[in-house]
Design an enzyme around this catalytic site. Sequence first.
Site, PDB file in Angstrom:
ATOM      1  N   LYS A  26      -3.620  21.603   1.375  1.00 45.17           N
ATOM      2  CA  LYS A  26      -3.938  20.624   0.331  1.00 45.17           C
ATOM      3  C   LYS A  26      -2.728  19.762   0.041  1.00 45.17           C
ATOM      4  O   LYS A  26      -1.645  20.314  -0.141  1.00 45.17           O
ATOM      5  CB  LYS A  26      -4.360  21.391  -0.927  1.00 45.17           C
TER       6      LYS A  26
ATOM      7  N   LYS B  70       0.164  24.235  -0.463  1.00 43.92           N
ATOM      8  CA  LYS B  70      -0.157  23.218  -1.460  1.00 43.92           C
ATOM      9  C   LYS B  70       1.102  22.408  -1.741  1.00 43.92           C
ATOM     10  O   LYS B  70       2.114  22.950  -2.183  1.00 43.92           O
ATOM     11  CB  LYS B  70      -0.665  23.877  -2.736  1.00 43.92           C
TER      12      LYS B  70
HETATM   13  C1  PBG Z   1      -4.097  22.928 -10.348  1.00 44.11           C
HETATM   14  C2  PBG Z   1      -4.746  22.062  -9.360  1.00 44.11           C
HETATM   15  C3  PBG Z   1      -4.462  20.727  -9.048  1.00 44.11           C
HETATM   16  C4  PBG Z   1      -5.428  20.312  -8.146  1.00 44.11           C
HETATM   17  C5  PBG Z   1      -6.250  21.410  -7.906  1.00 44.11           C
HETATM   18  N1  PBG Z   1      -5.800  22.483  -8.645  1.00 44.11           N
HETATM   19  C6  PBG Z   1      -3.480  19.776  -9.592  1.00 44.11           C
HETATM   20  C7  PBG Z   1      -2.057  19.983  -9.566  1.00 44.11           C
HETATM   21  O1  PBG Z   1      -1.497  20.816  -8.869  1.00 44.11           O
HETATM   22  O2  PBG Z   1      -1.448  19.253 -10.343  1.00 44.11           O
HETATM   23  C8  PBG Z   1      -5.534  18.935  -7.577  1.00 44.11           C
HETATM   24  C9  PBG Z   1      -6.877  18.552  -7.110  1.00 44.11           C
HETATM   25  C10 PBG Z   1      -7.062  17.111  -6.863  1.00 44.11           C
HETATM   26  O3  PBG Z   1      -6.139  16.276  -6.943  1.00 44.11           O
HETATM   27  O4  PBG Z   1      -8.206  16.755  -6.563  1.00 44.11           O
HETATM   28  N2  PBG Z   1      -3.022  23.654  -9.966  1.00 44.11           N
END
Ligand code: PBG
Length: 325
Positions: free
Chosen positions: A251, A198
């Site tokens: 992601k 991520k």
């Molecule tokens: C939380 C999380 C995030 C997303 C999914 N889970 C945001 C972040 O890390 O700030 C992003 C999903 C999206 O942008 O559609 N940790």
Amino acid sequence: MFPVHRPRRVRQNAGLRAMVRETRLDRSMLVAPLFVVPGAKVKREIGSLAGQFHLSVDQLIEHARGLADLGIPAVLLFGLPESKDEQGSGAWDPRGIVQQATRALKAALPRLQVIADLCLCEYTSHGHCGLVEETAAGMQVANDTTLDLLARTAMAQAEAGADVIAPSDMMDGRVAAIRRGLDQSGFTHLPILSYAAKYASAFYGPFREAAGSAPQFGDRSGYQMDPANAREALREMELDFEEGADMLMVKPALPYLDVLRQARDRFDVPLAAYQVSGEYAQIIAAARAGWLDQDRAMMETLTAIRRAGADLIITYFAAAAARAL
Ligand code: PBG
């Protein structure tokens, strides 16, 4: 001389093109992210995510029923709690918003898979994904003390009936901690879908408005990955796999197709890709301006994500794509 090789021969008409198509999309690969909020009869369009809604539990059920009718097998739940605190206690509260939503969804639509996103950032007053502590080097997100809270949250989600636990916090060792917590409380059967690679991405912008989870100070670069790193992503995935993740995620999706492809070549577990809020919003915005065809751009991006190696695609286009397929 005529050319010997004529790739165009099999591109002449739709029938031939369909015969030789290498990548196919199927509704069974799609996962729809949903945002659940407190209250009743709430269905409010999210400003940053046209066509996506804040839904109270009753409305969530109706919305999810529509998705299930379209052949979408799974939803990914995010919660906006009534109130936030330093520890993010709304995340592991047995009566927390995602737990309530999960119970209601499993009662109404038992065959729809409920994937519980597991993170503290929607529940903490500071908006970080873990506990914040003052150190000599300034405010830091603490790793090891956060792990206990993540495991606790996973257990609350499991008790509520979640089918899959999906940790998105990026703390080191969280998959092992969550696995241990689940196993000790009798949930040995429950799979973990780890947000393993991520990235600290600008493409989460619209989500933070949707989830009210923008960090109040600093950013997430101390725990989420540097967009420049691909080898490190494979190392993150290897660690999560060794700690017991059943499925791995990359992601965002489209800017990281190289990472997805390398992960596909290296790991035999199911792979998910998350087409995040900014990837969705930019297509919607350009389509609204008349600059591109929304449905074609949607299908092209989803096909590219699939071609790169994803088995599952988490996307705000889930309903639109299921309709188009
Ligand atoms: C939380 C999380 C995030 C997303 C999914 N889970 C945001 C972040 O890390 O700030 C992003 C999903 C999206 O942008 O559609 N940790």
